[in-house]
Scaffold this motif. Structure first.
Motif, short mmCIF file in Angstrom:
data_model
loop_
_atom_site.label_atom_id
_atom_site.label_comp_id
_atom_site.label_asym_id
_atom_site.label_seq_id
_atom_site.Cartn_x
_atom_site.Cartn_y
_atom_site.Cartn_z
N MET A 111 0.96 -1.36 0.06
CA MET A 111 0.00 -0.02 0.14
C MET A 111 0.77 1.53 0.05
SD MET A 111 -2.64 1.63 3.10
CE MET A 111 -3.63 0.29 3.01
N GLN A 112 0.45 2.04 -0.93
CA GLN A 112 1.14 3.38 -0.89
C GLN A 112 0.35 4.60 -0.34
OE1 GLN A 112 2.84 4.81 -4.66
NE2 GLN A 112 4.07 6.22 -3.57
N LEU A 113 0.53 5.36 0.82
CA LEU A 113 -0.19 6.41 1.07
C LEU A 113 0.27 7.91 0.52
CD1 LEU A 113 -0.77 5.32 4.60
CD2 LEU A 113 -2.46 5.36 2.81
N THR A 114 -0.54 8.22 -0.28
CA THR A 114 -0.23 9.58 -1.03
C THR A 114 -1.35 10.52 -0.29
OG1 THR A 114 -1.55 9.09 -2.76
CG2 THR A 114 0.81 8.67 -2.99
N PRO A 115 -1.14 11.72 -0.65
CA PRO A 115 -2.44 12.80 -0.39
C PRO A 115 -3.72 12.32 -0.84
CG PRO A 115 -0.26 14.11 -0.68
CD PRO A 115 0.09 12.55 -0.98
N ASP A 116 -3.44 11.81 -2.28
CA ASP A 116 -4.64 11.41 -3.02
C ASP A 116 -5.42 10.26 -2.24
OD1 ASP A 116 -4.39 13.48 -4.62
OD2 ASP A 116 -3.38 12.21 -6.17
N ARG A 117 -4.51 9.08 -1.80
CA ARG A 117 -5.17 7.99 -1.24
C ARG A 117 -5.72 8.47 0.23
NH1 ARG A 117 -4.38 2.13 -1.20
NH2 ARG A 117 -5.97 1.63 0.08
N VAL A 118 -5.26 9.62 0.86
CA VAL A 118 -5.49 9.89 2.31
C VAL A 118 -6.86 10.27 1.82
CG1 VAL A 118 -5.15 11.43 4.17
CG2 VAL A 118 -3.34 9.97 3.20
N ASP A 119 -7.12 11.35 0.84
CA ASP A 119 -8.31 12.07 0.42
C ASP A 119 -9.44 10.85 0.02
OD1 ASP A 119 -7.32 14.58 0.86
OD2 ASP A 119 -6.84 14.99 -1.27
N ALA A 120 -8.95 9.86 -0.78
CA ALA A 120 -9.94 8.75 -0.99
C ALA A 120 -10.43 8.10 0.10
CB ALA A 120 -9.30 7.93 -1.94
N GLU A 121 -9.50 7.77 1.23
CA GLU A 121 -10.01 7.16 2.30
C GLU A 121 -10.95 8.06 3.34
OE1 GLU A 121 -9.78 4.10 2.48
OE2 GLU A 121 -8.02 3.55 1.07
N TYR A 122 -10.55 9.28 3.39
CA TYR A 122 -11.48 10.46 4.01
C TYR A 122 -12.69 10.25 3.28
CZ TYR A 122 -13.62 14.89 4.23
OH TYR A 122 -14.33 15.89 4.26
N GLU A 123 -12.90 10.24 2.02
CA GLU A 123 -14.16 10.26 1.24
C GLU A 123 -15.08 9.05 1.80
OE1 GLU A 123 -16.03 12.58 -0.15
OE2 GLU A 123 -14.39 14.00 -0.10
N TRP A 124 -14.21 7.88 1.72
CA TRP A 124 -14.90 6.52 2.26
C TRP A 124 -15.41 6.59 3.39
CZ3 TRP A 124 -14.78 2.49 5.27
CH2 TRP A 124 -15.33 1.17 4.93
N VAL A 125 -14.51 7.01 4.44
CA VAL A 125 -15.14 6.91 5.98
C VAL A 125 -16.24 8.08 5.96
CG1 VAL A 125 -14.37 7.84 8.14
CG2 VAL A 125 -12.83 6.38 6.84
N ARG A 126 -16.16 9.03 5.48
CA ARG A 126 -17.36 10.09 5.25
C ARG A 126 -18.69 9.71 4.92
NH1 ARG A 126 -19.18 15.08 3.87
NH2 ARG A 126 -18.88 16.43 5.62
#
Length: 160
Positions: free
Chosen positions: A1-16
Protein backbone atom coordinates in the motif's frame (compact mmCIF):
# COMPACT_ATOMS: atom_id res chain seq x y z
CA UNK A 1 0.00 0.00 0.00
CA UNK A 2 1.26 3.45 -0.84
CA UNK A 3 -0.17 6.38 1.08
CA UNK A 4 -0.22 9.59 -0.88
CA UNK A 5 -2.27 12.73 -0.31
CA UNK A 6 -4.67 11.44 -2.97
CA UNK A 7 -5.02 8.09 -1.21
CA UNK A 8 -5.65 9.83 2.13
CA UNK A 9 -8.33 11.95 0.43
CA UNK A 10 -9.93 8.82 -1.02
CA UNK A 11 -10.00 7.08 2.37
CA UNK A 12 -11.40 10.26 3.96
CA UNK A 13 -14.25 10.25 1.43
CA UNK A 14 -14.87 6.55 2.03
CA UNK A 15 -15.04 7.03 5.82
CA UNK A 16 -17.30 10.07 5.46
CA UNK A 17 -19.60 8.28 3.01
CA UNK A 18 -19.80 5.27 5.32
CA UNK A 19 -22.11 7.25 7.65
CA UNK A 20 -25.24 5.22 6.75
CA UNK A 21 -23.52 2.08 8.09
CA UNK A 22 -21.36 3.52 10.89
CA UNK A 23 -23.82 5.92 12.56
CA UNK A 24 -26.49 3.29 13.33
CA UNK A 25 -23.78 1.00 14.71
CA UNK A 26 -22.33 3.87 16.74
CA UNK A 27 -25.74 4.73 18.19
CA UNK A 28 -26.58 1.10 18.87
CA UNK A 29 -23.26 0.71 20.70
CA UNK A 30 -24.02 3.81 22.77
CA UNK A 31 -27.50 2.54 23.56
CA UNK A 32 -26.22 -0.86 24.69
CA UNK A 33 -23.40 0.62 26.77
CA UNK A 34 -25.81 3.13 28.29
CA UNK A 35 -28.04 0.28 29.40
CA UNK A 36 -25.10 -1.64 30.87
CA UNK A 37 -23.81 1.43 32.73
CA UNK A 38 -27.32 2.62 33.67
CA UNK A 39 -26.95 6.02 32.02
CA UNK A 40 -28.44 7.99 29.16
CA UNK A 41 -26.13 8.56 26.20
CA UNK A 42 -26.93 11.04 23.46
CA UNK A 43 -27.27 9.70 19.95
CA UNK A 44 -25.20 11.04 17.06
CA UNK A 45 -26.56 12.26 13.72
CA UNK A 46 -24.97 11.55 10.37
CA UNK A 47 -24.10 15.24 10.06
CA UNK A 48 -22.30 15.26 13.41
CA UNK A 49 -20.40 12.12 12.41
CA UNK A 50 -19.34 13.71 9.12
CA UNK A 51 -18.23 16.89 10.88
CA UNK A 52 -16.09 14.81 13.22
CA UNK A 53 -14.60 12.90 10.30
CA UNK A 54 -13.64 16.30 8.87
CA UNK A 55 -12.04 17.26 12.19
CA UNK A 56 -10.05 14.04 12.51
CA UNK A 57 -8.78 14.15 8.94
CA UNK A 58 -7.84 17.84 9.25
CA UNK A 59 -4.74 16.78 11.21
CA UNK A 60 -2.45 15.41 8.50
CA UNK A 61 -0.40 13.25 10.87
CA UNK A 62 -3.53 11.60 12.21
CA UNK A 63 -5.17 11.43 8.78
CA UNK A 64 -2.35 9.46 7.16
CA UNK A 65 -2.43 6.88 9.96
CA UNK A 66 -6.21 6.55 9.86
CA UNK A 67 -6.09 6.22 6.07
CA UNK A 68 -3.52 3.43 6.43
CA UNK A 69 -5.64 1.47 8.88
CA UNK A 70 -8.78 2.03 6.80
CA UNK A 71 -7.08 0.95 3.59
CA UNK A 72 -5.62 -2.17 5.18
CA UNK A 73 -8.93 -3.22 6.72
CA UNK A 74 -10.88 -2.55 3.53
CA UNK A 75 -8.51 -4.77 1.57
CA UNK A 76 -7.90 -7.44 4.22
CA UNK A 77 -9.36 -10.83 3.49
CA UNK A 78 -8.28 -14.19 4.83
CA UNK A 79 -9.40 -17.49 3.42
CA UNK A 80 -11.91 -19.02 5.88
CA UNK A 81 -11.64 -15.76 7.90
CA UNK A 82 -10.73 -17.27 11.28
CA UNK A 83 -6.95 -17.52 10.72
CA UNK A 84 -6.94 -13.74 10.17
CA UNK A 85 -8.82 -13.05 13.38
CA UNK A 86 -5.84 -11.49 15.14
CA UNK A 87 -4.67 -9.13 12.43
CA UNK A 88 -8.09 -7.57 11.83
CA UNK A 89 -8.64 -7.23 15.58
CA UNK A 90 -5.31 -5.44 16.05
CA UNK A 91 -5.90 -3.12 13.12
CA UNK A 92 -9.46 -2.35 14.26
CA UNK A 93 -8.41 -1.72 17.85
CA UNK A 94 -5.62 0.63 16.78
CA UNK A 95 -7.87 2.48 14.33
CA UNK A 96 -10.45 3.09 17.07
CA UNK A 97 -7.74 4.36 19.42
CA UNK A 98 -6.26 6.66 16.78
CA UNK A 99 -9.65 8.19 16.03
CA UNK A 100 -10.45 8.67 19.73
CA UNK A 101 -7.22 10.53 20.47
CA UNK A 102 -4.82 10.25 23.38
CA UNK A 103 -5.28 8.48 26.68
CA UNK A 104 -7.58 7.73 28.39
CA UNK A 105 -9.91 7.88 25.38
CA UNK A 106 -7.66 5.66 23.25
CA UNK A 107 -7.93 2.77 25.69
CA UNK A 108 -11.65 3.30 26.08
CA UNK A 109 -12.06 3.20 22.28
CA UNK A 110 -10.08 -0.04 22.11
CA UNK A 111 -12.35 -1.68 24.66
CA UNK A 112 -15.42 -0.30 22.90
CA UNK A 113 -14.12 -1.68 19.60
CA UNK A 114 -14.29 -5.22 20.95
CA UNK A 115 -17.82 -4.59 22.25
CA UNK A 116 -18.97 -3.15 18.90
CA UNK A 117 -17.17 -5.84 16.94
CA UNK A 118 -19.09 -8.71 18.50
CA UNK A 119 -22.31 -6.99 17.40
CA UNK A 120 -21.08 -6.29 13.84
CA UNK A 121 -21.29 -8.70 10.95
CA UNK A 122 -20.33 -7.93 7.38
CA UNK A 123 -22.30 -8.59 4.26
CA UNK A 124 -21.81 -11.83 2.36
CA UNK A 125 -18.91 -11.44 -0.02
CA UNK A 126 -17.28 -8.55 1.86
CA UNK A 127 -13.65 -8.79 2.82
CA UNK A 128 -13.07 -10.06 6.35
CA UNK A 129 -11.70 -6.73 7.57
CA UNK A 130 -14.72 -4.61 6.63
CA UNK A 131 -16.86 -5.48 9.65
CA UNK A 132 -13.88 -4.77 11.92
CA UNK A 133 -13.46 -1.46 10.09
CA UNK A 134 -17.09 -0.53 10.73
CA UNK A 135 -16.78 -1.50 14.40
CA UNK A 136 -13.56 0.53 14.72
CA UNK A 137 -15.09 3.63 13.15
CA UNK A 138 -18.13 3.35 15.41
CA UNK A 139 -16.00 2.82 18.53
CA UNK A 140 -13.50 5.56 17.78
CA UNK A 141 -16.03 8.22 16.87
CA UNK A 142 -18.51 7.33 19.61
CA UNK A 143 -15.71 7.67 22.15
CA UNK A 144 -14.49 11.09 21.00
CA UNK A 145 -17.93 12.63 20.46
CA UNK A 146 -19.86 14.31 23.28
CA UNK A 147 -22.92 12.70 24.79
CA UNK A 148 -21.63 10.88 27.85
CA UNK A 149 -22.51 12.61 31.13
CA UNK A 150 -19.17 11.76 32.76
CA UNK A 151 -17.39 13.63 29.97
CA UNK A 152 -19.65 16.68 30.22
CA UNK A 153 -18.83 17.55 33.82
CA UNK A 154 -15.60 18.75 35.40
CA UNK A 155 -13.37 16.02 36.72
CA UNK A 156 -13.03 15.91 40.50
CA UNK A 157 -9.30 15.44 39.88
CA UNK A 158 -8.78 18.69 37.98
CA UNK A 159 -6.68 21.40 39.58
CA UNK A 160 -7.88 24.88 38.74
Amino acid sequence: MQLTPDRVDAEYEWVRNRAPVVVPLLNDTRRQLGTLFETEVDSVSRDVYKEEVDTVFADGEVAVNIAGYVGLLRELDVENDYPGFIVDEILGRELAATIAGGQPLALLAQATFHFADIHTHGEDGENAGVDDLDAALAAGFQTRLPGWDWRERDSPFSRE
